[in-house]
Design a protein around this motif. Structure first.
Motif, mmCIF file in Angstrom:
data_model
loop_
_atom_site.group_PDB
_atom_site.id
_atom_site.type_symbol
_atom_site.label_atom_id
_atom_site.label_comp_id
_atom_site.label_asym_id
_atom_site.label_seq_id
_atom_site.Cartn_x
_atom_site.Cartn_y
_atom_site.Cartn_z
ATOM 1 N N ILE A 13 -40.961 -3.471 -0.080
ATOM 2 C CA ILE A 13 -40.446 -3.204 1.268
ATOM 3 C C ILE A 13 -39.863 -4.476 1.898
ATOM 4 C CG2 ILE A 13 -42.647 -3.656 2.477
ATOM 5 C CD1 ILE A 13 -41.904 -1.154 4.233
ATOM 6 N N HIS A 14 -38.795 -4.276 2.658
ATOM 7 C CA HIS A 14 -38.187 -5.372 3.425
ATOM 8 C C HIS A 14 -38.293 -5.020 4.905
ATOM 9 C CE1 HIS A 14 -34.285 -7.365 5.010
ATOM 10 N NE2 HIS A 14 -35.326 -8.148 5.220
ATOM 11 N N ARG A 15 -39.019 -5.838 5.652
ATOM 12 C CA ARG A 15 -39.133 -5.598 7.101
ATOM 13 C C ARG A 15 -37.961 -6.293 7.798
ATOM 14 N NH1 ARG A 15 -45.622 -6.716 7.462
ATOM 15 N NH2 ARG A 15 -46.286 -4.523 7.338
ATOM 16 N N ARG A 16 -36.987 -5.510 8.176
ATOM 17 C CA ARG A 16 -35.790 -6.108 8.782
ATOM 18 C C ARG A 16 -36.110 -6.761 10.119
ATOM 19 N NH1 ARG A 16 -31.735 -1.993 9.852
ATOM 20 N NH2 ARG A 16 -30.300 -3.709 10.171
ATOM 21 N N TYR A 17 -37.107 -6.221 10.845
ATOM 22 C CA TYR A 17 -37.399 -6.777 12.176
ATOM 23 C C TYR A 17 -38.107 -8.139 12.097
ATOM 24 C CZ TYR A 17 -41.989 -4.653 11.235
ATOM 25 O OH TYR A 17 -43.191 -4.304 10.668
ATOM 26 N N SER A 18 -38.731 -8.431 10.933
ATOM 27 C CA SER A 18 -39.417 -9.721 10.804
ATOM 28 C C SER A 18 -38.843 -10.584 9.677
ATOM 29 C CB SER A 18 -40.912 -9.495 10.536
ATOM 30 O OG SER A 18 -41.110 -8.920 9.246
ATOM 31 N N CYS A 23 -44.839 -7.243 -1.478
ATOM 32 C CA CYS A 23 -45.237 -6.456 -2.642
ATOM 33 C C CYS A 23 -46.245 -5.395 -2.171
ATOM 34 C CB CYS A 23 -45.870 -7.349 -3.712
ATOM 35 S SG CYS A 23 -47.473 -8.047 -3.234
ATOM 36 N N LYS A 24 -46.612 -4.492 -3.059
ATOM 37 C CA LYS A 24 -47.496 -3.385 -2.667
ATOM 38 C C LYS A 24 -48.824 -3.884 -2.109
ATOM 39 C CE LYS A 24 -49.679 -0.571 -5.660
ATOM 40 N NZ LYS A 24 -49.866 0.493 -6.673
ATOM 41 N N GLU A 25 -49.468 -4.777 -2.817
ATOM 42 C CA GLU A 25 -50.797 -5.244 -2.402
ATOM 43 C C GLU A 25 -50.724 -5.945 -1.032
ATOM 44 O OE1 GLU A 25 -49.511 -5.667 -5.417
ATOM 45 O OE2 GLU A 25 -50.774 -4.197 -6.463
ATOM 46 N N CYS A 26 -49.735 -6.826 -0.868
ATOM 47 C CA CYS A 26 -49.621 -7.567 0.405
ATOM 48 C C CYS A 26 -49.225 -6.630 1.548
ATOM 49 C CB CYS A 26 -48.616 -8.712 0.271
ATOM 50 S SG CYS A 26 -49.220 -10.053 -0.778
ATOM 51 N N PHE A 27 -48.370 -5.622 1.236
ATOM 52 C CA PHE A 27 -47.971 -4.670 2.270
ATOM 53 C C PHE A 27 -49.179 -3.884 2.780
ATOM 54 C CE2 PHE A 27 -46.731 -0.200 3.131
ATOM 55 C CZ PHE A 27 -46.092 -0.415 4.340
ATOM 56 N N ILE A 28 -49.997 -3.363 1.856
ATOM 57 C CA ILE A 28 -51.192 -2.606 2.244
ATOM 58 C C ILE A 28 -52.115 -3.474 3.112
ATOM 59 C CG2 ILE A 28 -53.337 -1.558 1.370
ATOM 60 C CD1 ILE A 28 -51.685 -0.563 -1.034
ATOM 61 N N LYS A 29 -52.311 -4.716 2.672
ATOM 62 C CA LYS A 29 -53.198 -5.618 3.426
ATOM 63 C C LYS A 29 -52.659 -5.895 4.827
ATOM 64 C CE LYS A 29 -55.164 -8.122 -0.525
ATOM 65 N NZ LYS A 29 -55.107 -9.385 -1.298
ATOM 66 N N THR A 30 -51.338 -6.094 4.949
ATOM 67 C CA THR A 30 -50.777 -6.418 6.277
ATOM 68 C C THR A 30 -50.910 -5.226 7.232
ATOM 69 O OG1 THR A 30 -48.530 -5.762 5.661
ATOM 70 C CG2 THR A 30 -49.112 -8.095 5.396
ATOM 71 N N ILE A 31 -50.748 -4.006 6.702
ATOM 72 C CA ILE A 31 -50.881 -2.819 7.560
ATOM 73 C C ILE A 31 -52.336 -2.691 8.036
ATOM 74 C CG2 ILE A 31 -50.858 -0.291 7.606
ATOM 75 C CD1 ILE A 31 -48.081 -1.371 7.751
ATOM 76 N N GLN A 32 -53.267 -2.792 7.109
ATOM 77 C CA GLN A 32 -54.686 -2.663 7.482
ATOM 78 C C GLN A 32 -55.091 -3.763 8.466
ATOM 79 O OE1 GLN A 32 -56.576 -2.739 3.621
ATOM 80 N NE2 GLN A 32 -56.340 -0.531 3.314
ATOM 81 N N LYS A 33 -54.631 -4.990 8.186
ATOM 82 C CA LYS A 33 -54.973 -6.120 9.044
ATOM 83 C C LYS A 33 -54.398 -5.938 10.447
ATOM 84 C CE LYS A 33 -54.806 -11.181 9.085
ATOM 85 N NZ LYS A 33 -54.266 -12.380 8.399
#
Length: 313
Positions: A13-18, A23-33
């Motif tokens: 995923i690419h977050r255009r706003y930021s 990657c999948k693992e980091c994306f899941i962690k950032t959402i939960q965090k």
């Protein structure tokens, strides 16, 4: 392109706003965090709370349940789910099936209630009588009535809903365009009111696209089909406009949310008046007048059905 967090080449995923690539693992962690951080920031939950997730089986409520299960596993909260069957043929059945599977998988108790059980009529039967209002009006009012009543009976401290960033911004724009300025004071991370169980929105700062990406990344089974009645709603039209604007202005949803937060305090000071609630003379639920909104709508529906029955004689 490499993951901004860990350098992995497997970016999903690419977050255009930021500007972040994840990657999948980091994306899941950032959402939960992010969600757990917002719960703490806005004091949505306290240790020992019994939280009831309004679980439809869709992506948003399933994500809320999945993330709150982290707090349940840590014995910080008691977590249960409530699913409501509005009676939408060829649509709701699949959502209930997936919601039940998710609860079973996570080991979370689930309670299922229906419009038919509570009101002796389904949303399909209401719309078949050609009523004067949109389906979303009946559905929203009736769902809130069941949620509050059953949450009280279950001893819940909070009801968690799956409203995401897109939902919140749509609500802000809708109320502004309709001139419902007082309603703008009530939009926020939590809704506190007399005699109602407090409602919280843990996902209100997570974009809808990222909620979809989260359930896919985690392999959660969800019902992605859109409600057939939503196609004609005002919210749908506003959502389409905002999605288009976000293409050229990727930060517009966050800037609208932040702008609303800035004026909310001033609006509350000027406009908000906590209505004095009494008990509805028919059902006993909180009401601003003799009849609560649910009983008022049911009265209209029954009158309409009586007129149709009389006309067909």
């Amino acid at each position: 392109m490499l993951c901004t967090k860990c350098g992995s080449e497997n970016v999903i995923i690419h977050r255009r706003y930021s500007g972040q690539h994840l990657c999948k693992e980091c994306f899941i962690k950032t959402i939960q965090k992010k969600v757990l951080k917002d719960i703490k920031k806005y004091k949505l939950i306290k240790k020992g709370d019994k939280v009831l997730v309004a679980l439809s089986g869709g992506k948003d409520s399933t994500t809320v349940l999945d993330i709150l299960s982290i707090l349940a596993e840590r014995n910080i909260i008691e977590l249960e789910a409530i699913t409501i069957d509005e009676g939408i043929i060829d649509y709701r059945e699949k959502g209930i099936e997936y919601a039940s599977e998710t609860c079973k998988k996570l080991g979370i108790p689930q309670h299922i209630f229906s419009f038919k059980e509570h009101f002796k009529i389904t949303i399909d039967e209401i719309m078949a009588s050609n009523p004067p209002r949109k389906a979303c009006t009946y559905c929203g009012v009736f769902r809130r009535w069941i949620l509050n009543k059953e949450a009280k009976k279950l001893g819940a401290d909070k009801i968690a809903t799956g409203h995401n960033l897109d939902d919140e911004v749509q609500a802000i724009v809708m109320n502004y365009l309709e001139g419902n300025i007082e309603n703008l004071t009530r939009i926020g991370p939590a809704t506190y009111s007399q005699k109602f169980v407090t409602k919280i929105k843990p996902l209100r700062e997570i974009p809808e696209k990222e909620v979809t990406a989260y359930v896919m990344a985690k392999g959660l089974k969800v019902h992605l089909e859109e409600c057939p009645y939503r196609k004609t709603s005002f919210r749908k039209k506003i959502g389409t406009i905002l999605t288009g604007l976000s293409e050229d202005h990727p930060t517009i949803l966050y800037s609208t949310l932040r702008g609303h937060a800035k004026i909310r305090k001033a609006l509350k000071k000027e406009l908000e008046k906590e209505s004095i609630l009494r008990e509805c003379i028919r059902c006993g639920q909180p009401a601003a007048r003799e009849l609560c909104k649910t009983c008022t709508l049911l009265k209209e529906i029954r009158r309409l059905k009586d007129e149709i029955h009389s006309h067909n004689r």
